[in-house]
Structure formats: structure tokens, C-alpha cells
Design a protein around this motif. Sequence first.
Motif, mmCIF file in Angstrom:
data_model
loop_
_atom_site.group_PDB
_atom_site.id
_atom_site.type_symbol
_atom_site.label_atom_id
_atom_site.label_comp_id
_atom_site.label_asym_id
_atom_site.label_seq_id
_atom_site.Cartn_x
_atom_site.Cartn_y
_atom_site.Cartn_z
ATOM 1 N N ILE A 9 0.978 -1.260 -0.026
ATOM 2 C CA ILE A 9 -0.058 0.067 0.122
ATOM 3 C C ILE A 9 0.894 1.265 0.014
ATOM 4 O O ILE A 9 1.912 1.223 0.784
ATOM 5 N N LEU A 10 0.773 2.116 -1.203
ATOM 6 C CA LEU A 10 1.508 3.471 -0.877
ATOM 7 C C LEU A 10 0.679 4.761 -0.779
ATOM 8 O O LEU A 10 -0.487 4.717 -1.151
ATOM 9 N N ASP A 11 1.258 5.482 -0.025
ATOM 10 C CA ASP A 11 0.804 6.960 -0.020
ATOM 11 C C ASP A 11 1.190 7.484 -1.548
ATOM 12 O O ASP A 11 1.977 6.882 -2.275
ATOM 13 N N ALA A 51 -1.709 -1.112 -3.991
ATOM 14 C CA ALA A 51 -2.938 -0.137 -3.713
ATOM 15 C C ALA A 51 -2.552 1.015 -3.159
ATOM 16 O O ALA A 51 -1.149 1.431 -2.757
ATOM 17 N N VAL A 52 -3.178 2.096 -3.315
ATOM 18 C CA VAL A 52 -2.916 3.601 -2.928
ATOM 19 C C VAL A 52 -3.881 3.966 -1.902
ATOM 20 O O VAL A 52 -5.107 3.947 -2.048
ATOM 21 N N ALA A 88 -4.411 -1.958 -8.171
ATOM 22 C CA ALA A 88 -5.591 -2.688 -7.745
ATOM 23 C C ALA A 88 -6.664 -1.693 -7.200
ATOM 24 O O ALA A 88 -7.668 -2.085 -7.496
ATOM 25 N N HIS A 89 -6.080 -0.677 -6.357
ATOM 26 C CA HIS A 89 -7.127 -0.043 -5.680
ATOM 27 C C HIS A 89 -6.562 1.538 -5.205
ATOM 28 O O HIS A 89 -5.530 1.353 -4.583
ATOM 29 N N ILE A 90 -7.398 2.394 -5.432
ATOM 30 C CA ILE A 90 -7.070 3.861 -4.754
ATOM 31 C C ILE A 90 -8.016 4.112 -3.803
ATOM 32 O O ILE A 90 -9.257 4.418 -4.189
ATOM 33 N N ALA A 91 -7.670 4.255 -2.538
ATOM 34 C CA ALA A 91 -8.586 4.802 -1.700
ATOM 35 C C ALA A 91 -8.102 6.159 -1.171
ATOM 36 O O ALA A 91 -7.060 6.533 -1.074
#
Length: 184
Positions: A9-11, A51-52, A88-91
Motif C-alpha cells: 500500500i502506497l501513500d 494499492a494507494v 489494484a485500488h486507490i482509496a
Amino acid sequence: MPSADRLVILDRDGVINQDSDDYIKTLDEFIPYPSAIAAIARLSQAGWSVAVATNQSGIARGYYDETTLETMHHRLHTLVREAGGEIAHIAVCPHGPDDGCSCRKPLTGLLEQIRDALGMKTLKGSWMVGDSLRDVQAGEAMGCHSALVRTGKGARTLAKGKGLETARVFADLDEFVDWLVTTH
């Protein structure tokens, strides 16, 4: 469905793209680090899901709108795909610091959104990579391993030194990915 031990998970600002104390308000100001785009692609190619999780309080502050943010994220998806990778996903947390939401890092709402969107039961064993203490704290609260990059606000965060005892430190996302794919 990805497994927790194969999720990074990336900032966003300061990790994937250049950051600004004045906020990233337009597509022209959204300038990804070329090495970060390549690093995300290498993660994907090595079997990792990416993901982000990004705080975007500029929306609440009226500096830009959700359509502008979607344009930036469309560009990010395109660049990563062109490099052979996938996000895969950006939150996104669009709230300001005083809005009382549950998603603004260091709270865990964004990571919970990622977990749920990817159909996972837990994030324990995943990696959270950021340039601020709040990124590290959010990840660790969800059982993630933490990494701090010196890009963006990372050098300033590191200089403060508090709360980073368990975080691994890297020059940038590229160096983190080099380490991760060779050791895991």
C-alpha cells in the motif's frame, strides 16, 4: 484476491509523485517520479498487488474537486499500465483534518477500504509505504510492515525521528522495491 503478504500500500504525494506544501491541485502539478512508476510496474510483475491510500484534504479545502482528482488518478493508472504494472485500488480521503472522518490517516479507514475492496480478511503482513509518520501509524495499526521513503516529506519526517522505530527507511520507492523483490 491478493494475499496480505503480497500487498504493498502506497501513500501518493511524495511517494509516487512530487509533493507540494501548496497541494497538488491540477493535472499539470501531478508529476509522478519516473522511478516510482517503474517500481510499481516491477512490483506487479513480481506478483505483488499494489494499492494507494491517500489523504486529499485539498478537496475539502476547495483547492480542487473530485473530477480533477479522478483525472490525476486516471493518468496514474495509465502510466503504470504503460510500464507493465497495475494498481489494484486507490482509496481517497477527501476530508479536512477537522472533519471528524474515520478515513484520514493516521486513522485506518483508507486501509480498511482497501482491505474490503480487495476482498481480504486482514492486512497483517502487508507493507505500507509513506513519507510521513501518519502513513506509518496507519499501516502499523492495521498490522502492516512499514517503510518510510525520504522523498516528499520523508526527510523532514525522518529528522523528527519520533514513532519510526519499526519503519524501514529507503531513499525512494525504487530502492524499497529493489529491496522487497530481492528479499521476499
